[in-house]
Design an enzyme around this catalytic site. Structure first.
Site, PDB file in Angstrom:
ATOM      1  N   GLY B  11       0.809  -1.208   0.000  1.00 46.90           N
ATOM      2  CA  GLY B  11       0.000   0.000   0.000  1.00 46.90           C
ATOM      3  C   GLY B  11       0.844   1.260   0.000  1.00 46.90           C
ATOM      4  N   GLY B  13      -0.259   4.399   0.246  1.00 45.39           N
ATOM      5  CA  GLY B  13      -1.018   5.553   0.753  1.00 45.39           C
ATOM      6  C   GLY B  13      -0.219   6.288   1.816  1.00 45.39           C
ATOM      7  CG  PHE B  14      -1.755   9.881   3.614  1.00 45.97           C
ATOM      8  CD1 PHE B  14      -0.966  10.984   3.344  1.00 45.97           C
ATOM      9  CD2 PHE B  14      -3.042   9.846   3.107  1.00 45.97           C
ATOM     10  CE1 PHE B  14      -1.447  12.047   2.610  1.00 45.97           C
ATOM     11  CE2 PHE B  14      -3.536  10.903   2.358  1.00 45.97           C
ATOM     12  CZ  PHE B  14      -2.742  12.001   2.106  1.00 45.97           C
ATOM     13  N   GLY B  15      -0.058   5.858   5.002  1.00 46.04           N
ATOM     14  CA  GLY B  15       0.606   4.967   5.953  1.00 46.04           C
ATOM     15  C   GLY B  15       1.850   4.347   5.350  1.00 46.04           C
ATOM     16  CD  GLU B 173     -13.832  17.829   2.474  1.00 46.66           C
ATOM     17  OE1 GLU B 173     -13.099  18.530   3.192  1.00 46.66           O
ATOM     18  OE2 GLU B 173     -13.496  16.714   2.039  1.00 46.66           O
ATOM     19  CG  ASP B 302      -8.498   4.576   6.088  1.00 49.52           C
ATOM     20  OD1 ASP B 302      -8.234   5.195   7.140  1.00 49.52           O
ATOM     21  OD2 ASP B 302      -8.854   5.130   5.027  1.00 49.52           O
ATOM     22  CB  ALA B 317      -4.274  11.976   5.825  1.00 48.86           C
TER      23      ALA B 317
END
Lengths: 445, 445
Positions: B11, B13-15, B173, B302, B317
Site C-alpha cells: 500500500g 497511501g499515507f501509511g 465536501e 484505514d 491521513a
C-alpha cells in the site's frame, strides 16, 4: 437570404471555434449560432502527444467549449453527434434531434486511418483524443513497470520496445518524447532495468521523416532523434501487426507497444453530402470553401480538401483557423448581400519538436533548428492555448520539465472505473497487475 | 531477528509511504524495503473530491510512487496486487509472484461499503480512486449537458437532481462543491437551464452532518451548505436505489446522479490473516500496531482498528502518517534489539471544507469556521501535498477558482478510449451523446 441567419457549426476544433468567434465578434444581432460537438471540450491537439507521454494533464490542453463562449446569448453549445445532413431541406440530423440551419459549417476534423487494416487499432492506437492519449500513457508506463520485474531477457526486451508507425510531426514528436522519457525521466526510477536500453523505433514509409519539411531539417530532426536513442527505419512499410510482433520491411520486431501516426482520414459525415471526396475522405470545396451547388454549406479544416494553385492546404491548426475566420467573413458578406471572397492561405510555416529542447522550424526560406526553434515553438504553442489558466499551467510544467527532466503526469489510470475499489484481491486481481499493455481488452470485464 | 531486515510494505497511501520514508531516513544500510501497490501512484485522497467536481486534475493530486523514492537503491517499488499472506513461512503472495519478508506492513486502506447493497455501486459510485473521481465528474457534467436540451420539465428536474448519501466529510465536501459548481461556475455556461435550480440533496442517517465534529460546527457547516443551495436530510435512511429513484426515508426522489459517501470497509486482505476483524473489516492490532502473535507483521491506517483508551483512532491521513512512522520506529528498535514503543495518537484536529471559501476546523477546544478555517485548511493541504510541482499547480488553480469561480478541469472523458475516433457517426453515435449519466454501462458497446 434574409438579413438574419442561424449558423450551425459541427465541430469545436480550431476551425469551428474560429467560425463562431468571428461571427460573434462581427455579426452583431443578426447572428444566431449553434455549435455542435460530440465532446464538451475544445482540444489543443498539437500538444496531445505530451499527454500521451505524461508531460501534461488532459485538462491542461482541453477547454470546455461552453466556457469559451460563456455569457453570449447568441450561441448555443450542444453536446451531440451529427449523423446526417439533408441539404434540400437544410436540416442537420443529430442523435439529439434535428437542427435546421440557414448556414451550415462542417468542421468535423479527421481521425487516424489504417489503410484497410482497421483491425490494427487495438494494438496500435492513434492519437486524436484525450482517451487515446491516456491509453497510450497507460501502455507506455505499464510496459516499464512490467519490465522492472520481468526475469526473462527476451520478454523484457519486448516490453521495452516501442514502435511508432509514421514519420510525420506526430510520429516524430511521440518518438522524441519517448526517447526523452526513457533516457532521462525514468532512469532513476527503476532498479532492475536500465530504461535507456529502451528501443524506440520510428518507421516511415518514405525516404525521410518530416517529408513536408526541407530535406536539411529532416536530417537535423533525424540526428536529434538518434541522439535520444531513437532508431529510424525509413523507406520501410509496416505489413503486419499481431499480438506480439510488428512486420516492418524485412524485419520482424517483438514490441509490446505500437503507436500509430501514419495518416488520417476525414470524418465520414462528408460521405452524407453526396459530393466528390478525395482519397482521404476529404470534401472538395469551392474556392470560397462552400459546397459546389450549396453555397450555404461550408466544409473546413481537416475535413476539407482545399487546393490553391494545385497544391492542397496542409491539415494543420493555422490553416483550420484561417478557414474558420474566412467562412465567418463570407457568411457576413451574405447577410450584406455583398460578394464572397476566395480563400487564400497565408503560410506562417511549419514546426515540429524533438524531445526536450530542440525543434525544427521552417517559414518561407527561413530554416531554424535546435534550442531557438524550440523556444519559438513553445512560445507560439502557449500563445495559442485557449485560456490564461491553461497557458500558465502549461508554462509552469514545461519550465519544471526542462530543468528537472521531470514529467509530472506519470500516473497510470485504467479504462474501467469499477475495477479500482479495494474489493477483494480476487476481484481486483490481474486487472491491476499490468497485463499485456498491448491489449487492453485483456484488462476489461 | 538479524541486524538486517527486508521490510515489505503493501500500500502506497499515507501509511505505507511514511513507513518507507522513515525506514530509509533512519535505517541506514540495514534496511531493504519493497513497496507494493496495485497502482503506480500515491493518491492525495483528501482532495479527490475536487477532481470529482472538476476543480483539479488527477495528476495534481497523484504522484508516481517511484518518483517519491527515486534514486534510493534500498527500496524497490512494485506494481502488483497482494492476494494472500503466509504468516508461518513469512511470504506475501502477489499476482506478480511471491515476496518473502522479515517484516510485513499492511497499509492497504479501505474502500466504500454498501452494507450488503453492492448492487448499488454502478448507480452510486464511491470516491476512493482517480477513476471513480473522473467517472463522477463525467456523470455530473453530462447531466447538465443533457438537461440543457431536455424539453420535458420532469426529466430536466431529474437530470438536475444530485443525491449524496452520507454526511461525513467526503459527503459534505462533495455537496459543497456541487452547490458551488451549479450556483457559480456553470451559471453563465448554460442557456436553457438555470443551473442554480439544481437540487443537491445530502442524505445523512444520523441526527447531524459531520458527526465527528462538535455540534456547533455541524450546524455552522449545515448553514454554509444551505447557503450554497444544498438540501440536508438528516436522520434519513436510504432504503433503495434503482435506475431512476432514490428511496430516502419516506421520500422517493428522481435523481440522475447519486454519489455514495456513506461508510467504508477495510481491504479484504485482512481476512487472509485469520485474526479478529471489526465490523468494518479492520484488523484489531496490538498497542504496538503489530498482529497478535505475529510481532513481525503490522497493520496500519484505514485497514487497522487501533483503540486508545477505548476510542478508535479516526481513519484520517494524519493518523495513518503517525502510524506509519511509529511502525518504522519499532522495526528499527527490533534491529537494535531494543523494546518496542506503544503507539500514541497525537490529535492535531479535524477539518472539512464547504464550497469555495469556508470550512470548519476543530482542534482540542479550538473551534474555527468560515474564511479563516478555509485558509488554514488550504494551507495545510498544500503543505502536505507531495512534490513542489503539485503544490504550485494546486495553489495556482485554487487562487484562480477563488477569484474567477472557475473550475478548469471541466472536461468529460469517456471510459472507453476506442469510441472517440471520428469513425462513422453510426459507430460513434449514441455513445457520444450523453446517455443516462446514471448508468455508464449504457455507454459501453
Amino acid at each position: 437570404m434574409t438579413g438574419n441567419t442561424h449558423v450551425v457549426i459541427v465541430g469545436g476544433g480550431f476551425g469551428g471555434i474560429n467560425v463562431a468567434r468571428t461571427l460573434l465578434r462581427h455579426g452583431g444581432s443578426r447572428i444566431r449560432v449553434t455549435l455542435i460537438d460530440r465532446r464538451n471540450h475544445h482540444l489543443f491537439q498539437p500538444l496531445l502527444y505530451q499527454v500521451a507521454t505524461a508531460g501534461l494533464s488532459p485538462a491542461d490542453i482541453a477547454t470546455p467549449i461552453r466556457a469559451i463562449f460563456r455569457g453570449d446569448p447568441r450561441i448555443r453549445v450542444r453536446l451531440a453527434t451529427a449523423t446526417d445532413v439533408d441539404l434540400a431541406s437544410r436540416i442537420l440530423t443529430t442523435d439529439g434531434g434535428d437542427v435546421p440551419y440557414d448556414h451550415l459549417v462542417l468542421a468535423c476534423g479527421a481521425t487516424h486511418a489504417y489503410f484497410g487494416h482497421e483491425e490494427w487499432e487495438d494494438r496500435a492506437p492513434g492519437l486524436k483524443t484525450i482517451e487515446q492519449a491516456t491509453e497510450i500513457r497507460r501502455r507506455v508506463l505499464t510496459a516499464f513497470e512490467r519490465a522492472e520485474f520481468e526475469s526473462d531477457r527476451e520478454e523484457r526486451r519486448r516490453l521495452l520496445t516501442f514502435v511508432i508507425v509514421g514519420g510525420g510531426p506526430t510520429g516524430v514528436e511521440l518518438a522524441g518524447a519517448l526517447g526523452e522519457l526513457s533516457r532521462y525521466t525514468l532512469t532513476r526510477d527503476f532498479r532492475n532495468i536500465d530504461p535507456s536500453s529502451t528501443r524506440v523505433i520510428l518507421v516511415e514509409g518514405g525516404p525521410r521523416i518530416l517529408p513536408t519539411f526541407a530535406p536539411e531539417l529532416s536530417h537535423k530532426a533525424a540526428r536529434s532523434l538518434e541522439k535520444l536513442g531513437v532508431t529510424l527505419w525509413t523507406e520501410t512499410q509496416v505489413t503486419q501487426i499481431d499480438e506480439r510482433h510488428v512486420h516492418a520491411g524485412d524485419e520482424i520486431v517483438e514490441a509490446a507497444t505500437v503507436l500509430w501516426a501514419a495518416g488520417v482520414k476525414a470524418s465520414s459525415l462528408g460521405e452524407k453530402l453526396g459530393v466528390e471526396l478525395d482519397r482521404a475522405g476529404r470534401v472538395r470545396v469551392a474556392p470560397d470553401l462552400s459546397l459546389p451547388d450549396h453555397p450555404e454549406v461550408f466544409v473546413i479544416g481537416d475535413q476539407a480538401r482545399v487546393e490553391l494553385d494545385g497544391r492542397p492546404v496542409p491539415g494543420i491548426a493555422p490553416a483550420a483557423i484561417q478557414q474558420g475566420r474566412h467562412v465567418a467573413k463570407n457568411i457576413l458578406h451574405d447577410l450584406r448581400d455583398s460578394p464572397r471572397e476566395v480563400f487564400e492561405y497565408h503560410d506562417h510555416g511549419i514546426m515540429a519538436t524533438i524531445g526536450r529542447a530542440t525543434a525544427v522550424l521552417q517559414r518561407g526560406t527561413l530554416r531554424l533548428n535546435g534550442l531557438v526553434a524550440w523556444l519559438i515553438w513553445g512560445f507560439i504553442h502557449i500563445l495559442y492555448l485557449i485560456g490564461f489558466r491553461n497557458r500558465l499551467l502549461v508554462f509552469i510544467q514545461w519550465t519544471w520539465s526542462y530543468f528537472r527532466h521531470g514529467r509530472g503526469a506519470r500516473i497510470i489510470t485504467e479504462p474501467d472505473w469499477r475495477l479500482h475499489g479495494v474489493h477483494s484481491p480476487a476481484s481486483t486481481g490481474r486487472r491491476h497487475a499490468p497485463d499485456d499493455p498491448g491489449d487492453p481488452r485483456k484488462e476489461r470485464s
